[in-house]
Design a protein around this motif. Sequence first.
Motif, mmCIF file in Angstrom:
data_model
loop_
_atom_site.group_PDB
_atom_site.id
_atom_site.type_symbol
_atom_site.label_atom_id
_atom_site.label_comp_id
_atom_site.label_asym_id
_atom_site.label_seq_id
_atom_site.Cartn_x
_atom_site.Cartn_y
_atom_site.Cartn_z
ATOM 1 N N GLY A 11 0.701 -1.351 0.138
ATOM 2 C CA GLY A 11 0.095 0.181 -0.077
ATOM 3 C C GLY A 11 0.760 1.209 0.112
ATOM 4 O O GLY A 11 0.624 2.165 -0.737
ATOM 5 N N GLY A 15 0.834 4.007 -2.966
ATOM 6 C CA GLY A 15 0.633 5.554 -2.459
ATOM 7 C C GLY A 15 1.786 6.463 -3.059
ATOM 8 O O GLY A 15 1.604 7.420 -3.319
ATOM 9 N N TRP A 53 -11.275 9.645 0.694
ATOM 10 C CA TRP A 53 -10.328 8.326 0.785
ATOM 11 C C TRP A 53 -9.423 8.653 2.120
ATOM 12 O O TRP A 53 -9.068 7.798 3.042
ATOM 13 N N THR A 54 -8.999 9.868 2.638
ATOM 14 C CA THR A 54 -8.364 10.308 3.752
ATOM 15 C C THR A 54 -9.005 9.920 4.855
ATOM 16 O O THR A 54 -8.634 9.433 5.919
ATOM 17 N N GLY A 57 -9.303 6.336 5.311
ATOM 18 C CA GLY A 57 -8.011 5.817 5.936
ATOM 19 C C GLY A 57 -8.016 6.156 7.531
ATOM 20 O O GLY A 57 -7.556 5.288 8.276
ATOM 21 N N ILE A 65 -3.253 4.450 3.527
ATOM 22 C CA ILE A 65 -4.278 5.013 2.944
ATOM 23 C C ILE A 65 -4.138 6.608 3.199
ATOM 24 O O ILE A 65 -4.188 7.509 2.422
ATOM 25 N N ASN A 69 -2.783 9.795 0.865
ATOM 26 C CA ASN A 69 -3.850 10.775 0.269
ATOM 27 C C ASN A 69 -3.695 12.160 0.765
ATOM 28 O O ASN A 69 -3.867 13.056 0.009
#
Length: 90
Positions: A11, A15, A53-54, A57, A65, A69
Amino acid sequence: MSWPTPIDLLGAAAGILTTASFVPQVLKTLRSGQTRDISLAMWLAFCTGVALWTIYGLLLGAWPIVAANIPTLVLAGTILVLKIRNLRKE
């Protein structure tokens, strides 16, 4: 604190790569000041999605995440702000 799992590292790598992909566009936009060909609707939708998304997460406690983001939102938000400023100048 525990060590990151292979899934966390995957991840994080995803990212980093996706976030870094915005850097050339932000630099080009800052240097040229040109945003005429950038879609306001797309950047509004994208920034909203990245903000969501933030939050997602944060609620999950998923650091890859969140860590991916937040800088993406800053980079995309920079272009969005420039786009809005340029619209006001027209």
